[in-house]
Scaffold this motif. Structure first.
Motif, PDB file in Angstrom:
ATOM      1  N   UNK A  50      44.480  35.190  45.050  1.00  0.00           N
ATOM      2  CA  UNK A  50      45.589  35.530  44.144  1.00  0.00           C
ATOM      3  C   UNK A  50      46.112  34.306  43.398  1.00  0.00           C
ATOM      4  N   UNK A  51      45.893  33.132  43.995  1.00  0.00           N
ATOM      5  CA  UNK A  51      46.281  31.901  43.307  1.00  0.00           C
ATOM      6  C   UNK A  51      45.328  31.603  42.155  1.00  0.00           C
ATOM      7  N   UNK A  54      43.048  36.076  38.050  1.00  0.00           N
ATOM      8  CA  UNK A  54      42.674  37.495  38.047  1.00  0.00           C
ATOM      9  C   UNK A  54      42.259  37.966  36.657  1.00  0.00           C
ATOM     10  N   UNK A  55      42.612  37.186  35.619  1.00  0.00           N
ATOM     11  CA  UNK A  55      42.296  37.609  34.254  1.00  0.00           C
ATOM     12  C   UNK A  55      40.855  37.307  33.844  1.00  0.00           C
ATOM     13  N   UNK A  56      40.091  36.604  34.664  1.00  0.00           N
ATOM     14  CA  UNK A  56      38.692  36.338  34.293  1.00  0.00           C
ATOM     15  C   UNK A  56      37.738  37.140  35.187  1.00  0.00           C
ATOM     16  N   UNK A  57      36.550  37.407  34.660  1.00  0.00           N
ATOM     17  CA  UNK A  57      35.568  38.190  35.404  1.00  0.00           C
ATOM     18  C   UNK A  57      35.114  37.453  36.656  1.00  0.00           C
ATOM     19  N   UNK A  58      34.766  38.215  37.676  1.00  0.00           N
ATOM     20  CA  UNK A  58      34.209  37.595  38.889  1.00  0.00           C
ATOM     21  C   UNK A  58      32.767  37.144  38.642  1.00  0.00           C
ATOM     22  N   UNK A  59      32.237  36.375  39.567  1.00  0.00           N
ATOM     23  CA  UNK A  59      30.816  36.030  39.513  1.00  0.00           C
ATOM     24  C   UNK A  59      30.008  37.328  39.640  1.00  0.00           C
ATOM     25  N   UNK A 246      34.797  43.052  42.899  1.00  0.00           N
ATOM     26  CA  UNK A 246      35.892  42.282  42.306  1.00  0.00           C
ATOM     27  C   UNK A 246      36.111  40.985  43.073  1.00  0.00           C
ATOM     28  N   UNK A 247      36.846  40.060  42.464  1.00  0.00           N
ATOM     29  CA  UNK A 247      36.968  38.718  43.043  1.00  0.00           C
ATOM     30  C   UNK A 247      37.743  38.718  44.345  1.00  0.00           C
ATOM     31  N   UNK A 248      38.668  39.663  44.495  1.00  0.00           N
ATOM     32  CA  UNK A 248      39.424  39.729  45.747  1.00  0.00           C
ATOM     33  C   UNK A 248      38.530  40.227  46.880  1.00  0.00           C
TER      34      UNK A 248
ATOM     35  N   UNK B  22      32.113  29.313  36.984  1.00  0.00           N
ATOM     36  CA  UNK B  22      33.128  29.479  38.032  1.00  0.00           C
ATOM     37  C   UNK B  22      33.991  28.225  38.164  1.00  0.00           C
ATOM     38  N   UNK B  33      38.150  38.059  27.768  1.00  0.00           N
ATOM     39  CA  UNK B  33      39.209  38.107  28.767  1.00  0.00           C
ATOM     40  C   UNK B  33      40.548  37.791  28.098  1.00  0.00           C
ATOM     41  N   UNK B 217      44.967  42.022  31.575  1.00  0.00           N
ATOM     42  CA  UNK B 217      44.630  40.701  32.171  1.00  0.00           C
ATOM     43  C   UNK B 217      44.034  40.818  33.568  1.00  0.00           C
ATOM     44  N   UNK B 220      39.215  40.297  36.683  1.00  0.00           N
ATOM     45  CA  UNK B 220      38.770  39.954  38.034  1.00  0.00           C
ATOM     46  C   UNK B 220      38.931  41.069  39.038  1.00  0.00           C
TER      47      UNK B 220
END
Lengths: 369, 369
Positions: A50-51, A54-59, A246-248, B22, B33, B217, B220
């Motif tokens: 969360x730090x 979140x606005x960019x795509x994950x790998x 998703x990144x989370x 990344x 994004x 936004x 991710x």
């Protein structure tokens, strides 16, 4: 206007969501969730994610997760395909390997989703009828196994909870197709069959699927992954959505896998509770299949399963009543070949004691079939 | 052994993940994004979800999210289908509506994923050639529109960023098929076309798709949703995985939709920056299509687009170089009908100033085509 949906989709029964009561107060033993929370490392990893941004795509390849899974299972990262739950991997497998004229096969009675996925894809499909003791009649099923393009094998099986041996599994690999060894419940088994299958002579025709929903206590997160030889993974990647994880979830899944001790400690607690549950159900007159999973399959020679389920539900104890209209081979245990029964998730000791106490009340009140 | 994959899958080009560096230090203007973080309410909702039970399955229908989306768009909750990113909804649409012999149509040049999804499904497919000014030649495309079972219309379009009018959209609804009005970039448009389309005469043949990746936004997080009449949603639900959205994403998405002010404030900042970017690109000699999205499509009459892209990348500024081998109708702007160009995401003012400054350096050094 006639329906715009594909005829295969039109023919499907309407979607009935599983019973997932969102309010508290239930003893919930119906969908094989792990009663223990996930590793504190998982929660920490999510807070750290969360730090991030979140606005960019994950790998799109989830490489950090793949490296963690590779380390745990002793393979290279290109043997791993992460997905939005094991369900997504099963969907990707069907879309990658099975055309209209191909045959998708799966044991029966077993996990009903395989058949649904084949119906959606519109392929040919076949139930491989199991013996009454949940073993394989290989001779009888041989012609279908030989025709199969995709054979789904949940091991341990659901609803029975039993496992099949490595020798048996190898005989189920279709000569011109793919065996999917679905290890959703593998971590609860005495002998999880893993790498030896992928490295055997038939290894290039095998895909192992795993989920974090059960042993890693993360049903709410939706995360599963495949292990297979790199050529298989490469082909499956073509079918998946680019950013399917998703990144989370990726961060959480990596943390979960890296805390094997937490998973194994919960697994061991569940195995102890499972033994207790099976033993007490047997004492109450149920027939219980020896289970290698985090649930047991219980049938009663006299009492009506549906009534037990409903009476328990009325008392806020939720287990699973399952019917298999296709039946099973007649035998001592299932003399008329009809099959319905109760699938009970192994919860905490307290939940299981609560179930057993309520069950004793219900049984005393229950009319016989 | 010959390949076990379906021939349609075997024929696909290997999956090439988009450029998603990344590590930090990039001016990243390549995948549209949003440069601003999501609403603080989103982060708060995720933290609250972590207090809940990650070990249990999420609500398979995501009803709380559906209620929030219904409130925002003025429909009933059964008009909403949440998904693991808009990509998943597009996949569900293909699997729900298009059989092998059905035609999937989409404008060209446009979003390449529609064609890939049709290739995976193995359906017939057709590019609907756009005019050089990105308008529709309805007469020319009429025969394909009439045959289409599924017509994907991204509005605003990518890579051009232009929008088409409601009147035009209505003429694109296939008489015996479904129009998917893909509003990935709709929130950045002067006139987002929403409910009037679904409530019009052709409303029962329209599915609107939306994503939280851009205007909210949340690239991710992977979250998108459909809006359509309930009969359409019911059929699509049969195809989706039961638990396609995880409990964290559902909570975050609900919070994001409920904070419209945050989204709109970021949208307005982006619109201001977009005007500045378009104006300065024009001054540098680029042709810029008037954009209704959070990106602009820029071509240069003399300079080589690929070189500009590469030189920017060498300086850690990432934009998108796109080629459309199928071309576009020849016109003043694209005299030979060949089409490649640069798609540039609207970042923050600082990012865009950094891009423009680097671009000026690159242009001075750049050889002509």
């Amino acid at each position: 206007m006639t329906s715009l949906f594909r005829p295969d989709v039109e023919a499907l029964a309407g979607y009935t969501p599983g019973e997932q009561p969102q309010e508290s107060g239930w003893v919930k033993l119906n969908t094989n969730e792990n009663p223990y929370p996930p590793s504190p490392q998982v929660v920490a990893a999510i807070k750290q994610a969360l730090e991030g941004r979140l606005n960019v795509y994950p790998d799109p390849l989830g490489r950090k997760f793949c490296q963690a899974a590779a380390d745990v299972y002793g393979v290279d990262p290109d043997w791993i395909l992460p997905a939005n739950g094991s369900d997504e991997n099963l969907t990707i497998l069907v879309r990658a390997f099975a055309d209209k004229n191909d045959l998708i096969a799966y044991p029966y009675p077993s996990y009903v989703l395989y058949e649904t996925l084949a119906e959606i894809q519109g392929t040919r499909r076949a139930r491989l009828q199991l013996n009454g003791d949940w073993s394989w009649d290989l001779q009888r099923n041989r012609p279908l196994i030989e025709q199969a393009k995709l054979l789904f094998l949940p091991n341990p099986n659901s609803p029975s909870g039993n496992s099949w041996s490595l020798d048996c599994i190898q005989k189920l690999v279709p000569p011109n197709g793919v065996l999917v060894h679905d290890e959703a419940y593998g971590d609860f088994a005495a002998n999880p069959h893993r790498m030896e299958l992928l490295r055997s002579e038939v290894g290039s025709q095998v895909v192992v699927t795993k989920t974090l929903s059960k042993s890693y206590s993360l049903a709410g997160l939706r995360f599963g992954f495949c292990i297979a030889q790199p050529d298989m993974i490469r082909g499956m990647r073509k079918v998946k959505d680019s950013y399917n994880c998703d990144m989370i979830a990726l961060a959480a899944a990596e943390a979960a896998l890296l805390d094997q001790d937490w998973m194994l400690a919960n697994r061991n607690k569940i195995l102890n509770t499972r033994a207790q549950l099976a033993s007490e159900l047997s004492e109450s007159g149920f027939d219980v299949v020896p289970s290698d999973a985090n649930f047991v399959w219980a049938t009663h020679p006299v009492l009506k399963h549906q009534t037990i389920y409903e009476e328990l539900k009325a008392r806020k104890v939720l287990i699973r009543f399952m019917q298999f209209p296709g039946g099973i081979e007649p035998c001592d245990r299932y003399p008329d070949g009809k099959l319905d029964g109760l699938r009970i998730t192994v919860g905490t000791d307290e939940e299981i004691q609560s179930l057993l106490k309520t069950l004793r009340v219900v049984i005393e009140d229950s009319p016989s079939t």
